[in-house]
Structures are given as structure tokens and as C-alpha cells.
Design a protein around this motif. Structure first.
Motif, PDB file in Angstrom:
ATOM      1  N   ALA A   1       0.950  -1.083   0.031  1.00 32.54           N
ATOM      2  CA  ALA A   1       0.076  -0.141  -0.019  1.00 32.54           C
ATOM      3  C   ALA A   1       0.718   1.227  -0.011  1.00 32.54           C
ATOM      4  N   ALA A   2       2.002   1.413   0.772  1.00 32.85           N
ATOM      5  CA  ALA A   2       2.984   2.278   0.791  1.00 32.85           C
ATOM      6  C   ALA A   2       3.632   2.569  -0.562  1.00 32.85           C
ATOM      7  N   GLU A   3       4.029   1.555  -1.404  1.00 35.75           N
ATOM      8  CA  GLU A   3       4.585   1.643  -2.646  1.00 35.75           C
ATOM      9  C   GLU A   3       3.596   2.200  -3.580  1.00 35.75           C
ATOM     10  N   LEU A   4       2.396   1.775  -3.575  1.00 37.03           N
ATOM     11  CA  LEU A   4       1.190   2.299  -4.353  1.00 37.03           C
ATOM     12  C   LEU A   4       0.864   3.548  -4.207  1.00 37.03           C
ATOM     13  N   GLY A   5       0.830   3.921  -2.896  1.00 41.07           N
ATOM     14  CA  GLY A   5       0.597   5.293  -2.403  1.00 41.07           C
ATOM     15  C   GLY A   5       1.687   6.291  -3.028  1.00 41.07           C
ATOM     16  N   ARG A   6       3.093   5.758  -3.006  1.00 40.60           N
ATOM     17  CA  ARG A   6       3.992   6.676  -3.557  1.00 40.60           C
ATOM     18  C   ARG A   6       3.932   6.889  -5.189  1.00 40.60           C
ATOM     19  N   LEU A   7       3.022   5.978  -5.815  1.00 43.27           N
ATOM     20  CA  LEU A   7       2.742   6.303  -7.172  1.00 43.27           C
ATOM     21  C   LEU A   7       1.473   6.742  -7.442  1.00 43.27           C
ATOM     22  N   GLY A   8       0.980   7.102  -6.405  1.00 39.28           N
ATOM     23  CA  GLY A   8      -0.352   7.931  -6.804  1.00 39.28           C
ATOM     24  C   GLY A   8      -1.498   7.115  -6.913  1.00 39.28           C
ATOM     25  N   ARG A   9      -1.538   5.810  -6.381  1.00 37.46           N
ATOM     26  CA  ARG A   9      -2.357   4.792  -6.667  1.00 37.46           C
ATOM     27  C   ARG A   9      -2.975   4.029  -5.434  1.00 37.46           C
ATOM     28  N   PRO A  10      -3.696   5.015  -4.668  1.00 40.41           N
ATOM     29  CA  PRO A  10      -4.170   4.555  -3.240  1.00 40.41           C
ATOM     30  C   PRO A  10      -5.183   3.320  -3.487  1.00 40.41           C
ATOM     31  N   VAL A  11      -4.993   2.539  -2.403  1.00 44.20           N
ATOM     32  CA  VAL A  11      -5.505   1.170  -2.248  1.00 44.20           C
ATOM     33  C   VAL A  11      -7.020   1.392  -1.791  1.00 44.20           C
ATOM     34  N   ALA A  12      -8.051   0.813  -2.490  1.00 40.95           N
ATOM     35  CA  ALA A  12      -9.267   0.799  -1.926  1.00 40.95           C
ATOM     36  C   ALA A  12      -9.780  -0.634  -1.166  1.00 40.95           C
ATOM     37  N   THR A  13      -9.581  -1.578  -1.975  1.00 38.31           N
ATOM     38  CA  THR A  13      -9.882  -3.004  -1.339  1.00 38.31           C
ATOM     39  C   THR A  13      -8.517  -3.883  -1.622  1.00 38.31           C
ATOM     40  N   VAL A  14      -8.670  -5.033  -0.838  1.00 34.81           N
ATOM     41  CA  VAL A  14      -7.672  -6.008  -1.066  1.00 34.81           C
ATOM     42  C   VAL A  14      -8.282  -7.355  -1.094  1.00 34.81           C
ATOM     43  N   ALA A  15      -7.915  -8.301  -1.815  1.00 38.41           N
ATOM     44  CA  ALA A  15      -8.566  -9.650  -1.855  1.00 38.41           C
ATOM     45  C   ALA A  15      -7.378 -10.678  -1.780  1.00 38.41           C
ATOM     46  N   GLN A  16      -7.166 -11.524  -0.771  1.00 42.45           N
ATOM     47  CA  GLN A  16      -6.266 -12.681  -0.794  1.00 42.45           C
ATOM     48  C   GLN A  16      -6.607 -13.417  -1.715  1.00 42.45           C
ATOM     49  N   GLN A  17      -5.708 -14.020  -2.780  1.00 43.46           N
ATOM     50  CA  GLN A  17      -5.874 -15.157  -3.854  1.00 43.46           C
ATOM     51  C   GLN A  17      -5.253 -16.514  -3.534  1.00 43.46           C
ATOM     52  N   ARG A  18      -3.970 -16.469  -3.077  1.00 44.92           N
ATOM     53  CA  ARG A  18      -3.229 -17.715  -2.679  1.00 44.92           C
ATOM     54  C   ARG A  18      -2.425 -17.696  -1.754  1.00 44.92           C
ATOM     55  N   THR A  19      -2.328 -18.790  -0.971  1.00 49.20           N
ATOM     56  CA  THR A  19      -1.152 -19.011  -0.153  1.00 49.20           C
ATOM     57  C   THR A  19      -0.711 -20.380   0.079  1.00 49.20           C
ATOM     58  N   TRP A  20       0.521 -20.548  -0.165  1.00 49.16           N
ATOM     59  CA  TRP A  20       1.029 -21.724   0.268  1.00 49.16           C
ATOM     60  C   TRP A  20       2.662 -21.812   0.177  1.00 49.16           C
ATOM     61  N   ASN A  21       3.372 -22.940   0.049  1.00 50.83           N
ATOM     62  CA  ASN A  21       4.760 -22.804   0.452  1.00 50.83           C
ATOM     63  C   ASN A  21       5.483 -22.128  -0.729  1.00 50.83           C
ATOM     64  N   LEU A  22       4.922 -21.908  -1.943  1.00 48.27           N
ATOM     65  CA  LEU A  22       5.823 -21.283  -3.022  1.00 48.27           C
ATOM     66  C   LEU A  22       5.367 -19.847  -3.115  1.00 48.27           C
ATOM     67  N   SER A  23       4.108 -19.278  -2.686  1.00 51.51           N
ATOM     68  CA  SER A  23       3.839 -18.031  -2.910  1.00 51.51           C
ATOM     69  C   SER A  23       2.618 -17.598  -2.056  1.00 51.51           C
ATOM     70  N   ALA A  24       2.723 -16.305  -1.697  1.00 52.88           N
ATOM     71  CA  ALA A  24       1.258 -15.791  -1.254  1.00 52.88           C
ATOM     72  C   ALA A  24       0.875 -14.389  -2.422  1.00 52.88           C
ATOM     73  N   ILE A  25      -0.383 -14.497  -2.488  1.00 48.13           N
ATOM     74  CA  ILE A  25      -0.609 -13.470  -3.562  1.00 48.13           C
ATOM     75  C   ILE A  25      -1.983 -12.602  -3.313  1.00 48.13           C
ATOM     76  N   TRP A  26      -1.681 -11.435  -3.283  1.00 44.77           N
ATOM     77  CA  TRP A  26      -2.991 -10.730  -2.992  1.00 44.77           C
ATOM     78  C   TRP A  26      -3.239  -9.818  -4.292  1.00 44.77           C
ATOM     79  N   ARG A  27      -4.725  -9.356  -4.727  1.00 45.57           N
ATOM     80  CA  ARG A  27      -5.003  -8.334  -5.408  1.00 45.57           C
ATOM     81  C   ARG A  27      -5.343  -7.145  -4.803  1.00 45.57           C
ATOM     82  N   LEU A  28      -4.694  -6.107  -5.128  1.00 40.57           N
ATOM     83  CA  LEU A  28      -5.083  -4.719  -4.562  1.00 40.57           C
ATOM     84  C   LEU A  28      -5.782  -3.708  -5.792  1.00 40.57           C
TER      85      LEU A  28
END
Length: 392
Positions: A110-137
């Protein structure tokens, strides 16, 4: 096929609270947790971050009854079932699998997107396991994806940075990279191309050839950036080291002759280059106008034939033949006097042997509760390698 899920909840400090009653989710694949989160919210009004798999009632995916650990901001209003689970620390636990881990990663994104002028409104967790964790912002200025990977995949960020400079447009745009496993990617419209036909695979192979030609001139730079070196003798040493804890009697002959075989491959004349490592159609995303190659965590520096073997492995020989011939023609034009077909033939049994070593590396780098994700993959790949060696 679906999954039945039991979600054990902890508070932000990691103290156990109990478990939600079991419920079903439609996708059978254990790492997909979007519906796990959505159903917990729909059924029980609980906002949860899934941390990791705790137990499974079957030895490997898909389907079955899975127990996950999830973190909630406070004790939910719904009654929870008492449950006894082992929540002791483990040295191989992923940072996103600990209480507070997802929140720290999302705060960074969220901080990185804020610096880019792209504030986050919603977050959705998509995947989590031993190889990765992925969220959509998501926000008013578009969507981004936060991906976090374990230590053995941390070179993915370096690969993506190299590709952005050397071959722009062939991968998702990197918005931020913390150098320690987190990468923030711009959204790519379309879908993952699991169902790609032969014509699309031909196009992917041509796209990838251009990348590999460029990368062949910068092998030293890629290795210096942290991309694993799997060239010739280094590949042989790594395969033997990874497979040492496993039963490998079915491929003893292949392992004994590995150095000589790789010497023959080298004499075929193709250059070492950047290898994707898992170039199947599902790791290609597109919408009919733009096509990109994703998921570079398996990337290494080595022989280019490994990728064409992966791209064609599910095709029957008659269908794969023209695709392989086109790949060989491109390399022969780039390196006159080389023998790409001979290289493919020599590496055909080595490709599943290498994959067995990859899965062995996963098992060595993850905590035991997540071993069911991959435990069956090592013997399966070894059996395939033995079968290919017999046909050789």
C-alpha cells in the motif's frame, strides 16, 4: 471436485481462538484461498487472512478436507469450536504464514502504491502456500498484484528487473520490488492460458526465443544478479545434491552418466541462457491483444531446450513435432552448425530428473505440514525420467 475447509483462527498475537465449523469451497486446489476467505465472510461475517495449511486428510492435492490457520483482527461474534493444534514455531515457516505477516506485506504494498499515486481501496487474498502468497489490490487507478515468494525463489525479482530492461513488454510491469521476496506487479488483462492450443504455443515459443537470444549475451550479469547457475557441471552437482535424501535407484544409471550426457549436450553448440524453468501455457497470460510470460521463480541460467520440452510435454508426438522443429530452426539460424534436435533428445530424460530435484528442493525448504503439496512429485518425476531413459 471441491474442498471441505476447517479454518482455525488466531488473534494478531497468534493466540488460538478456536475453529469455524467446516464448510465447502468450489476449487479443489489447496493453495487457492480466495473462496476460503469469501465464504468465511459470507457465512460467518468473519474477515480472515489465511496463513498456512495445517493438515490434510489425503496425501496430496486436490480436494479433501483441509485445515488452515487464519488470522482475524479480533475474536469473532460467532461461536467457535474448540480445537487442539500445534502452533509452535518452525524455522522454515514462510514470513506470510506467521501472524502479522500478511499485514506487514500489505502495508509495504500500500505504501509503494501510495508513492505512485495509486491509493488502495480494497484487498483480496488469492493464494497462499509454500511457494507464494498473492493478493489483488484494487483502487480507482487500476489493480495491482502483490506476490511474495520464499528464499529459494527470491531471484524472481532480479529476473523481472532484467526483463523489464532487456525485453520490455514480455512480462507484467514491476511497480516495486523489495529485494527480499516481495514484488508488486501491474495488472495484466486476460486470463492464464492453460487451454492454449498449438498455434498459441508456437507464438509463445517464438516470444521466448527472442528473450533467450538476448539473455545469452548477458549470462554473467544474470548470475551476478542472483539467478541460479545450472550450466553443465553445476546442474549435475545440484541435481545430485537435491536428490541425495531420496530413493533414486530407478535413475542410478542416468545419474551415473549425467556428466557425460551434459558434455554431449554442450557439444551440440547451443548457448546457455535464461531458462524460465516452468514454461507451460498456464504461466502465460493474455487477452488476445497482449501476451506476457509470468511466474519466473523457477528461472535459472542453463540450456534453452528445457523450456521447449516443458512447453510441449503434454502434446502427443505428432502435435509436438512441428513446434519442436520450429524451435530447432530458430536456434540453427542463430547458431549455424549447431544441433538443436540432438540437444533435445539428450535432455529429454534430464528434464524430469531436473524437475525431481526442483521438488526435492521445495521439500527441503518448507515446513513438514506443507510437504503434502509436493511429496508425491519427486517419485513421479523420477519414474518419468527412468521411462525416458529407457526410450533413449
Amino acid at each position: 471436485m471441491s474442498r471441505t475447509v476447517t479454518l482455525v483462527l488466531v488473534d494478531p498475537a497468534g493466540a488460538p481462538l478456536g475453529a469455524l465449523p467446516p464448510y465447502d469451497v468450489p476449487e479443489p486446489w489447496w493453495q487457492e484461498v480466495g473462496s476460503v476467505v469469501a465464504e468465511a465472510r459470507r457465512r460467518y461475517g468473519v474477515d480472515v487472512a489465511v496463513l498456512r495449511l495445517l493438515t490434510a486428510d489425503r496425501p496430496e492435492p486436490p480436494g479433501g478436507h483441509l485445515t488452515y490457520l487464519g488470522q482475524v483482527p479480533e475474536r469473532p461474534a460467532v461461536p467457535l469450536d474448540p480445537v487442539s493444534v500445534d502452533l509452535s514455531p518452525h524455522p522454515l515457516r514462510a514470513p506470510w504464514a506467521e501472524p502479522g505477516g500478511p499485514a506487514r506485506s500489505l502495508a509495504w504494498a500500500a505504501a509503494e502504491l501510495g508513492r505512485l499515486g495509486r491509493p488502495v481501496a480494497t484487498v483480496a487474498q488469492q493464494r497462499t502456500w509454500n511457494l507464494s502468497a498473492i493478493w489483488r489490490l484494487d483502487g480507482e487507478d487500476g489493480s495491482a498484484w502483490l506476490k511474495q515468494v520464499p528464499v529459494f525463489f527470491r531471484h524472481e525479482g532480479a529476473v523481472l528487473r532484467w526483463l523489464a530492461h532487456a525485453a520490455p513488454g514480455v512480462t507484467p510491469t514491476v511497480l516495486a520490488d523489495d529485494g527480499a521476496g516481495r514484488v508488486l506487479l501491474d495488472h495484466v488483462p486476460g486470463e492464464d492460458r492453460y487451454a492454449a492450443g498449438v498455434d498459441e504455443r508456437v507464438a509463445v515459443a517464438a516470444d521466448h526465443h527472442a528473450i533467450q537470444v538476448r539473455a545469452a549475451d548477458d549470462v554473467a550479469g544474470l548470475i551476478a544478479a542472483g539467478v541460479p547457475d545450472r550450466r553443465g557441471p553445476a546442474l549435475a552437482r545440484w541435481i545430485r545434491a537435491m536428490l541425495a535424501p531420496h530413493e533414486v535407484s530407478t535413475v542410478d544409471g542416468l545419474l551415473a552418466g549425467l556428466d557425460d550426457r551434459l558434455d554431449e549436450v554442450r557439444r551440440c553448440g547451443l548457448p546457455d541462457t535464461l531458462v524460465h524453468g516452468d514454461l507451460h501455457p498456464g504461466n502465460v497470460r493474455g487477452d488476445g491483444e497482449r501476451r506476457v510470460i509470468i511466474d519466473w521463480g523457477d528461472a535459472f541460467v542453463g540450456h534453452p531446450a528445457f523450456d521447449i520440452l516443458r512447453l510441449t510435454e503434454t502434446l502427443d508426438p505428432a502435435t509436438a513435432g512441428p513446434l519442436l522443429a520450429a524451435w530447432a530452426a530458430r536456434w540453427r539460424a542463430h547458431v549455424p552448425g549447431s544441433d538443436p534436435e540432438r540437444a533435445v533428445a539428450l535432455l529429454r530424460p534430464i528434464a524430469p530428473l531436473r524437475l525431481a530435484a526442483v521438488y526435492a528442493m521445495f521439500l527441503a525448504g518448507i515446513e513438514p505440514s506443507e510437504h503434502p503439496y509436493h511429496a508425491g512429485d519427486v517419485p513421479a518425476c523420477l519414474a518419468q525420467a527412468a521411462a525416458e531413459a529407457k526410450r533413449d
